[in-house]
Design a protein around this motif. Structure first.
Motif, PDB file in Angstrom:
ATOM      1  N   GLU A  89      48.977  63.672   5.179  1.00  0.00           N
ATOM      2  CA  GLU A  89      49.399  64.192   6.480  1.00  0.00           C
ATOM      3  C   GLU A  89      48.325  65.073   7.109  1.00  0.00           C
ATOM      4  O   GLU A  89      48.582  65.741   8.105  1.00  0.00           O
ATOM      5  CB  GLU A  89      50.703  64.995   6.318  1.00  0.00           C
ATOM      6  CG  GLU A  89      51.860  64.211   5.721  1.00  0.00           C
ATOM      7  CD  GLU A  89      52.287  63.045   6.587  1.00  0.00           C
ATOM      8  OE1 GLU A  89      52.138  63.153   7.818  1.00  0.00           O
ATOM      9  OE2 GLU A  89      52.766  62.041   6.035  1.00  0.00           O
ATOM     10  N   ASP A  90      47.134  65.091   6.534  1.00  0.00           N
ATOM     11  CA  ASP A  90      45.994  65.863   7.005  1.00  0.00           C
ATOM     12  C   ASP A  90      46.224  67.364   6.889  1.00  0.00           C
ATOM     13  O   ASP A  90      45.620  68.161   7.611  1.00  0.00           O
ATOM     14  CB  ASP A  90      45.625  65.504   8.447  1.00  0.00           C
ATOM     15  CG  ASP A  90      44.222  65.992   8.812  1.00  0.00           C
ATOM     16  OD1 ASP A  90      43.359  66.010   7.923  1.00  0.00           O
ATOM     17  OD2 ASP A  90      44.002  66.379   9.981  1.00  0.00           O
ATOM     18  N   ARG A  91      47.072  67.774   5.975  1.00  0.00           N
ATOM     19  CA  ARG A  91      47.254  69.198   5.700  1.00  0.00           C
ATOM     20  C   ARG A  91      46.264  69.626   4.624  1.00  0.00           C
ATOM     21  O   ARG A  91      45.927  68.858   3.726  1.00  0.00           O
ATOM     22  CB  ARG A  91      48.685  69.482   5.250  1.00  0.00           C
ATOM     23  CG  ARG A  91      49.705  69.204   6.332  1.00  0.00           C
ATOM     24  CD  ARG A  91      51.111  69.327   5.826  1.00  0.00           C
ATOM     25  NE  ARG A  91      51.395  68.403   4.747  1.00  0.00           N
ATOM     26  CZ  ARG A  91      52.609  67.932   4.456  1.00  0.00           C
ATOM     27  NH1 ARG A  91      53.648  68.300   5.174  1.00  0.00           N
ATOM     28  NH2 ARG A  91      52.786  67.100   3.458  1.00  0.00           N
ATOM     29  N   TRP A  93      45.631  71.984   1.546  1.00  0.00           N
ATOM     30  CA  TRP A  93      46.219  72.800   0.486  1.00  0.00           C
ATOM     31  C   TRP A  93      45.096  73.609  -0.152  1.00  0.00           C
ATOM     32  O   TRP A  93      44.047  73.062  -0.505  1.00  0.00           O
ATOM     33  CB  TRP A  93      46.905  71.930  -0.554  1.00  0.00           C
ATOM     34  CG  TRP A  93      48.044  71.116  -0.015  1.00  0.00           C
ATOM     35  CD1 TRP A  93      47.955  69.979   0.726  1.00  0.00           C
ATOM     36  CD2 TRP A  93      49.440  71.373  -0.183  1.00  0.00           C
ATOM     37  NE1 TRP A  93      49.213  69.506   1.040  1.00  0.00           N
ATOM     38  CE2 TRP A  93      50.145  70.343   0.492  1.00  0.00           C
ATOM     39  CE3 TRP A  93      50.171  72.362  -0.838  1.00  0.00           C
ATOM     40  CZ2 TRP A  93      51.537  70.278   0.523  1.00  0.00           C
ATOM     41  CZ3 TRP A  93      51.563  72.307  -0.810  1.00  0.00           C
ATOM     42  CH2 TRP A  93      52.229  71.276  -0.135  1.00  0.00           C
ATOM     43  N   VAL A 102      48.814  76.763   2.630  1.00  0.00           N
ATOM     44  CA  VAL A 102      48.716  75.459   3.270  1.00  0.00           C
ATOM     45  C   VAL A 102      48.439  75.654   4.755  1.00  0.00           C
ATOM     46  O   VAL A 102      49.087  76.477   5.420  1.00  0.00           O
ATOM     47  CB  VAL A 102      50.016  74.639   3.094  1.00  0.00           C
ATOM     48  CG1 VAL A 102      49.842  73.240   3.711  1.00  0.00           C
ATOM     49  CG2 VAL A 102      50.397  74.522   1.627  1.00  0.00           C
ATOM     50  N   ASP A 104      48.369  73.485   8.340  1.00  0.00           N
ATOM     51  CA  ASP A 104      48.791  72.233   8.943  1.00  0.00           C
ATOM     52  C   ASP A 104      47.584  71.525   9.566  1.00  0.00           C
ATOM     53  O   ASP A 104      46.471  72.026   9.555  1.00  0.00           O
ATOM     54  CB  ASP A 104      49.862  72.506  10.005  1.00  0.00           C
ATOM     55  CG  ASP A 104      50.866  71.365  10.101  1.00  0.00           C
ATOM     56  OD1 ASP A 104      50.500  70.238   9.701  1.00  0.00           O
ATOM     57  OD2 ASP A 104      51.986  71.587  10.578  1.00  0.00           O
ATOM     58  N   ALA A 105      47.834  70.353  10.142  1.00  0.00           N
ATOM     59  CA  ALA A 105      46.744  69.531  10.675  1.00  0.00           C
ATOM     60  C   ALA A 105      45.965  70.240  11.778  1.00  0.00           C
ATOM     61  O   ALA A 105      44.783  69.941  11.994  1.00  0.00           O
ATOM     62  CB  ALA A 105      47.299  68.201  11.186  1.00  0.00           C
ATOM     63  N   ARG A 107      45.070  73.329  11.697  1.00  0.00           N
ATOM     64  CA  ARG A 107      44.241  74.326  11.015  1.00  0.00           C
ATOM     65  C   ARG A 107      44.333  75.713  11.650  1.00  0.00           C
ATOM     66  O   ARG A 107      43.342  76.441  11.730  1.00  0.00           O
ATOM     67  CB  ARG A 107      42.780  73.878  10.970  1.00  0.00           C
ATOM     68  CG  ARG A 107      42.559  72.506  10.352  1.00  0.00           C
ATOM     69  CD  ARG A 107      42.814  72.512   8.861  1.00  0.00           C
ATOM     70  NE  ARG A 107      42.358  71.261   8.259  1.00  0.00           N
ATOM     71  CZ  ARG A 107      43.144  70.239   7.951  1.00  0.00           C
ATOM     72  NH1 ARG A 107      44.453  70.337   8.181  1.00  0.00           N
ATOM     73  NH2 ARG A 107      42.666  69.143   7.400  1.00  0.00           N
ATOM     74  N   ARG A 112      49.700  79.686   8.889  1.00  0.00           N
ATOM     75  CA  ARG A 112      49.581  79.293   7.489  1.00  0.00           C
ATOM     76  C   ARG A 112      50.919  79.416   6.756  1.00  0.00           C
ATOM     77  O   ARG A 112      51.762  80.246   7.103  1.00  0.00           O
ATOM     78  CB  ARG A 112      48.532  80.136   6.788  1.00  0.00           C
ATOM     79  CG  ARG A 112      48.848  81.606   6.688  1.00  0.00           C
ATOM     80  CD  ARG A 112      47.637  82.394   6.215  1.00  0.00           C
ATOM     81  NE  ARG A 112      47.890  83.820   6.121  1.00  0.00           N
ATOM     82  CZ  ARG A 112      47.807  84.664   7.121  1.00  0.00           C
ATOM     83  NH1 ARG A 112      47.522  84.206   8.334  1.00  0.00           N
ATOM     84  NH2 ARG A 112      48.041  85.954   6.955  1.00  0.00           N
ATOM     85  N   ASP A 150      59.372  67.069   4.142  1.00  0.00           N
ATOM     86  CA  ASP A 150      58.554  66.017   3.532  1.00  0.00           C
ATOM     87  C   ASP A 150      59.396  64.937   2.863  1.00  0.00           C
ATOM     88  O   ASP A 150      58.889  63.880   2.523  1.00  0.00           O
ATOM     89  CB  ASP A 150      57.619  66.611   2.477  1.00  0.00           C
ATOM     90  CG  ASP A 150      56.330  67.124   3.102  1.00  0.00           C
ATOM     91  OD1 ASP A 150      56.127  66.844   4.293  1.00  0.00           O
ATOM     92  OD2 ASP A 150      55.550  67.769   2.404  1.00  0.00           O
TER      93      ASP A 150
END
Length: 375
Positions: A89-91, A93, A102, A104-105, A107, A112, A150
């Motif tokens: 999902e382009d996250r 970690w 984490v 998210d896409a 950034r 966060r 998810d």
């Protein structure tokens, strides 16, 4: 966020990206990019790349480098970044000495997420789970984390899934979602997913030894485990038994296996690193000692042109059959401690070291970060 000020000696990185070079430079030619104070140099543990930038796990925080600007995210400088993973999902970690973060896409650091806020311990390894969550190897056992929405299992508990108080340093997931777990002091374990309730975990017999340094999944579903005292061990996919140093691997006299690395050019083949030698194995029984006597090979990577690179604690090596050519002889000792090698989607080769970041554009000279300073 903190931005670096940097100056380029020789050709700039952007110019090299825009104008292809016509001739291959000498093997030992280096270009220097200097970041601020010469007395301060980052220790880089891992690098990953997304579609826009390189992400750098360093002892002084998380860095993003887009080829022009380097930016440090506002992490606590005492919170070392140990491991990184970009999921499907382009996250991003982020495993730190103080737990898990984490992005998210988009950034956005202000958004966060801390999936396990009570988990305040080093995260050494992150591997994707089959359901969209992640497996975490820490100083206090095996953990699982997932984000809401998810469709993955809940990750509200910070208690380890298994192996409490044990240091987990190697993970290998099977295509069916089961997990092999290598620990620092208690040996090898096999976790099988259960349809309901907690997964089932099986301790592998004592023949593999207490310390597992590396794991590699074979072409037929078997597991290869590199151990500290019992050489290379093979286990079938059902974990029913373990055989250590079977022929032809009994030819490896050194009992300590420090690394296992896939050879993508040959199905089922892989490289085997020991403290004093590198070996190559190709099924069904072809084991060859390579013309290389390294000090601890950490990684072997094949780039898009089929060129092999090896990162060791004593330098970066380029494969020129039948030999390996050392490339870092003129750099200081910290930059010879190679920790990871990565090729991005532009063909740029990135090398993280104990003394900063090195990179090379296709056909261009090497460049190195000399020092870092917050601006």
């Amino acid at each position: 966020m903190t931005r670096f000020l940097f100056f380029v000696a020789g050709l700039s990185f952007l110019l090299m990206m825009a104008v292809p070079l016509q001739a291959q430079p000498p093997a030992e030619e280096w270009q220097t990019v200097r970041f601020g104070d010469e007395t301060e140099t980052p220790v880089i543990n891992q690098i990953v790349v997304d579609g826009a930038a390189l992400w750098i796990a360093a002892h002084d925080g998380l860095w993003r480098f887009d080829g022009r600007d380097a930016v440090r995210w506002d992490t606590d400088e005492s919170n070392h970044i140990l491991s990184l993973l970009i999921d499907k999902e382009d996250r991003l970690w982020i495993g730190t000495t103080l737990g898990l973060i984490v992005l998210d896409a988009d950034r956005d650091w202000s958004k966060r997420i801390e999936p396990l806020p009570q988990l305040r311990e080093p995260i050494w390894v992150i591997r994707p789970a089959l359901d969209g969550g992640v497996w975490l190897g820490s100083d206090n056992g095996l953990h699982y984390a997932a984000l809401p929405g998810d469709g993955a299992a809940s990750s509200e508990s910070t208690a380890p899934i298994a192996l409490a108080d044990e240091a987990v340093q190697a993970l290998a997931r099977t295509p069916s979602g089961d997990l092999w777990i290598g620990t620092r002091d208690r040996g090898l374990f096999f976790l099988q997913q259960a349809e309901a309730g907690r997964p089932q975990i099986t301790e592998i017999g004592p023949e593999v030894g207490a310390r597992i340094n590396a794991l590699f999944l074979g072409q037929e579903g078997e597991l290869w485990a590199g151990t500290e005292e019992n050489g290379l061990c093979m286990l079938p996919g059902d974990a029913s038994s373990a055989i250590c140093s079977p022929p032809p691997f009994d030819e490896i006299e050194q009992p300590t296996i420090t690394g296992l690395f896939p050879d993508s050019s040959t199905p089922g083949a892989f490289w085997i690193a020991t403290p004093d030698r590198l070996w190559h194995y190709a099924p069904p029984a072809n084991l060859i000692a390579a013309d290389l006597r390294p000090t601890d090979v950490r990684t072997i990577v094949e780039d898009g042109e089929g060129q092999l690179w090896a990162g060791t604690t004593s330098g970066l090596l380029k494969r020129r059959p039948p030999a390996w050519e050392p490339l870092l002889a003129d750099l200081d000792r910290a930059k010879q401690d190679v920790r990871a090698i990565l090729e991005d989607n532009q063909g740029v080769l990135w090398v993280s070291t104990g003394g900063g970041l090195l990179w090379q554009t296709p056909g261009g000279p090497w460049q190195t970060v000399e020092a870092l300073e917050s601006a």
